[in-house]
Design an enzyme around this catalytic site. Sequence first.
Site, PDB file in Angstrom:
ATOM      1  N   GLU A  43      31.127  61.440  39.393  1.00 53.50           N
ATOM      2  CA  GLU A  43      32.068  62.256  40.153  1.00 53.50           C
ATOM      3  C   GLU A  43      33.340  62.482  39.325  1.00 53.50           C
ATOM      4  O   GLU A  43      33.779  61.595  38.591  1.00 53.50           O
ATOM      5  CB  GLU A  43      32.426  61.521  41.448  1.00 53.50           C
ATOM      6  N   LYS A 109      32.245  68.539  48.298  1.00 58.56           N
ATOM      7  CA  LYS A 109      32.162  67.255  48.986  1.00 58.56           C
ATOM      8  C   LYS A 109      32.546  67.389  50.459  1.00 58.56           C
ATOM      9  O   LYS A 109      33.633  67.852  50.794  1.00 58.56           O
ATOM     10  CB  LYS A 109      33.077  66.252  48.290  1.00 58.56           C
ATOM     11  N   CYS A 143      29.590  60.717  46.295  1.00 58.04           N
ATOM     12  CA  CYS A 143      30.236  59.442  46.591  1.00 58.04           C
ATOM     13  C   CYS A 143      30.237  59.078  48.079  1.00 58.04           C
ATOM     14  O   CYS A 143      29.228  58.642  48.616  1.00 58.04           O
ATOM     15  CB  CYS A 143      31.642  59.451  46.003  1.00 58.04           C
TER      16      CYS A 143
END
Length: 259
Positions: A43, A109, A143
């Site tokens: 990331e 995200k 994540c």
Amino acid sequence: MQDLRVTLIQADLVWQQPEANRTQFEQIFAELEGTTDLIVLPEMFTTGFTMAPETLAEPIDGETARWLKQQAEHLDAAIVGSVVTQVGDHYRNRCFFTQPNGEQTVYDKRHLFRMGGEHNHYEAGRERVVVEYKGWRIMPQICYDLRFPAFSRNHNEYDLLIYVANWPKPRRNPWRTLLQARAIENQSYVAGVNRVGIDGSGLAYSGDSLLVDFMGERLVDQVPDQAFVETFTLDALALNDFRERFPAWMDADAFDLKL
């Protein structure tokens, strides 16, 4: 659907220095020519997990996006990783899935890590994304998304689930456990690529990047706290055979996500 060679690159990141990080990864790429189909980076691989998008965000067609296209074409391999990106008046933690032909698919995200203040600096994405590549259906996520299983629930939509991450060392056990859980419940291969080292905020990262099969077995699992590059070939026939013999996905509950 053919077998797929997947390369995990677990690296230390130079804090908030995109050019230095691109150079680092380009040097690693030089050793991978002709050996892989898909490269997975951490990331925010050009900056580390930064809360300074105002000074570091790139435009959607910025230098790193162009660099990814150049590298993917040169290597004849797809590359996936996330970059701090400006979209209109907002900033996104954007994952780029870049194919050798120049096609670039993005995923923003969805779940922003509020304990780190990410929701104060970035705008959340609104869509799940599945990319088709070499006959594989691949879903990229980032994540903190890992903690929300409904968002990644597989209704026979994908074959490989990817998590790119900056997941701190104190929470390494949830990281490892949840990667295996996502693989088992979704009957999918799962690749999770994290970073190592200490970032500019003082957070330590153990890495613990994993490649897990559809039974939850760890296919790539190296010692923590060390950078590594490892390529593993995913067996398409084994995945399809298992799904046919044990079609648990057919009994899954139906629901709609309100994003």
